[in-house]
Design an enzyme around this catalytic site. Structure first.
Site, short mmCIF file in Angstrom:
data_model
loop_
_atom_site.label_atom_id
_atom_site.label_comp_id
_atom_site.label_asym_id
_atom_site.label_seq_id
_atom_site.Cartn_x
_atom_site.Cartn_y
_atom_site.Cartn_z
N HIS A 194 11.50 -6.40 48.14
CA HIS A 194 12.46 -6.44 47.03
C HIS A 194 13.69 -5.62 47.40
O HIS A 194 13.81 -4.45 47.07
CB HIS A 194 11.82 -5.91 45.74
CG HIS A 194 12.59 -6.30 44.51
ND1 HIS A 194 12.08 -7.12 43.52
CD2 HIS A 194 13.84 -5.99 44.10
CE1 HIS A 194 12.98 -7.30 42.58
NE2 HIS A 194 14.06 -6.61 42.90
N HIS A 212 18.01 -6.38 47.58
CA HIS A 212 19.12 -7.30 47.37
C HIS A 212 20.21 -7.10 48.43
O HIS A 212 20.42 -5.98 48.92
CB HIS A 212 19.71 -7.12 45.98
CG HIS A 212 18.79 -7.55 44.89
ND1 HIS A 212 18.67 -8.87 44.52
CD2 HIS A 212 17.94 -6.86 44.10
CE1 HIS A 212 17.78 -8.97 43.54
NE2 HIS A 212 17.32 -7.76 43.27
N HIS A 246 12.50 -12.53 39.08
CA HIS A 246 12.46 -11.24 38.39
C HIS A 246 11.85 -11.43 37.00
O HIS A 246 12.01 -12.49 36.39
CB HIS A 246 13.87 -10.67 38.22
CG HIS A 246 14.47 -10.10 39.45
ND1 HIS A 246 14.57 -10.82 40.62
CD2 HIS A 246 15.01 -8.89 39.71
CE1 HIS A 246 15.15 -10.06 41.55
NE2 HIS A 246 15.44 -8.88 41.02
N GLU A 271 10.94 -6.16 33.56
CA GLU A 271 11.51 -4.82 33.71
C GLU A 271 12.29 -4.47 32.45
O GLU A 271 11.90 -3.58 31.70
CB GLU A 271 12.43 -4.72 34.93
CG GLU A 271 12.96 -3.30 35.11
CD GLU A 271 13.93 -3.13 36.27
OE1 GLU A 271 13.95 -2.03 36.86
OE2 GLU A 271 14.70 -4.06 36.55
#
Length: 338
Positions: A13, A15, A199, A202
């Site tokens: 994970h 970006h 995703h 969260e």
């Protein structure tokens, strides 16, 4: 205590723009005459509330950094440095997430953008002694038809090795867009053998996790920490083998949890979840992959055998070949016996 930088691990994970070194961002901004917000260059981790206003500030900073990546050379530099930084921290496998639409205007389209990243991923893998694969991601802020275009593009480069596309993701603010609208794009990706890695869980809670699981059938869930709030849901994730890409620094920086010790890492592991630690956006959150393992050790009290099991989980959850997984898992065993 054993050196965590020597512990073989997989990073699942991370970006693209979010992996930028602060020093490199300064170089790029100076080259293009871009004035950056001090929050991007002061070396202090971002802290915002878990509200839409907080997300807006985070996204605005991310976009400001992305505005400094304007050429093939910039993109190659970013991939190379991400690989070098990961290798220095013991990562034997990096699956770097990129939305090519952000860089397409500077290199002639989304296809050249993907090919540049893949080509440099192959070169950086050989240069730094790890495997760098790619997850192509679409954004919740874009139209679902754009997502299908990206899924078809990702499918053309599907594979397992360095410089190949291994997964298809969905990022940006969880509160935006209708998850179900992206189901057809993920179906295209799955038919090509790509991992489903959206995703979820969260900024939003268990209901959103159920929505993502039902619509997108994830192999891995980006974050997923809020599943701890629903034991039945968490149990179903454990039973179905959905791995959670847990990014503790991100959770605190984005105000999901107030303190490092509030992140439910221990509870997720104790419940049987397959957890792969990730750094998410080190540029903004001020910590890389190794820091997540250090936090597990110093804040959450993970012993060396438990840290080794976290590393094993990350390796097993990766899309590396069985040969690569065995090599890295053997390395974890060696680390424990050293």
């Amino acid at each position: 205590m054993r050196d965590l930088a020597d512990l073989p691990k997989a990073h699942l994970h991370l970006h693209f723009t979010g992996s930028l070194r602060v020093s490199s961002l300064r170089d790029l901004s100076a080259a293009y005459g871009v004035r950056l917000p001090s929050a991007l260059t002061d070396g202090v981790a971002l802290r915002v509330p878990a509200t839409e206003r907080g997300w807006f500030r985070f996204q605005r900073l991310y976009d400001a950094a992305r505005h400094c990546v304007r050429s093939e050379a910039d993109m190659r530099r970013l991939v190379d440095e991400a690989a070098a930084d990961d290798a220095a921290e013991g990562s034997g496998r990096l699956e770097l997430q990129v939305d090519p639409t952000s860089y397409a205007p500077f290199v002639g389209g989304i296809t050249p953008a993907v090919e540049i990243v893949l080509d440099e991923a192959r070169a950086a893998s050989a240069r730094h002694g790890l495997e760098v694969a790619v997850v192509v991601a679409t954004s919740r802020m874009k139209h679902p038809l754009d997502a299908r275009t990206l899924a078809r593009l990702a499918a053309r480069y599907a594979g397992e090795g360095p410089g190949e596309v291994v997964g298809f993701g969905l990022s940006n603010d969880e509160r935006r867009g209708d998850t179900g609208d992206f189901a057809r794009a993920f179906a295209i990706a799955r038919r090509a053998g790509l991992a489903s890695v959206p995703h979820g869980g969260e900024l939003l809670g268990p209901a959103h996790v159920r929505e993502v699981v039902g619509a997108l059938a994830p192999d891995r869930l980006g974050h997923g920490v809020r599943s701890i709030e629903d034991p039945a849901l968490l149990g179903s994730l454990v039973e179905s083998g959905v791995a959670l890409e847990v990014c503790p620094a991100s959770n605190v920086s984005l105000g999901v949890y107030e303190h490092d010790e509030d992140v439910p890492l221990r509870q997720l592991v104790d419940a049987g979840a397959q957890v792969a630690l990730g750094a998410d956006d080190p540029l903004l959150f001020g910590s890389r992959l190794l820091d997540q393992y250090e936090t597990a050790r110093t804040v959450h009290g993970f012993s060396d055998p438990e840290l080794a099991e976290l590393a094993r989980s990350s390796i097993r959850a990766s899309r590396a070949t069985e040969g690569t997984k065995k090599r890295l898992l053997d390395g974890v065993d060696d680390w424990l016996t050293t």
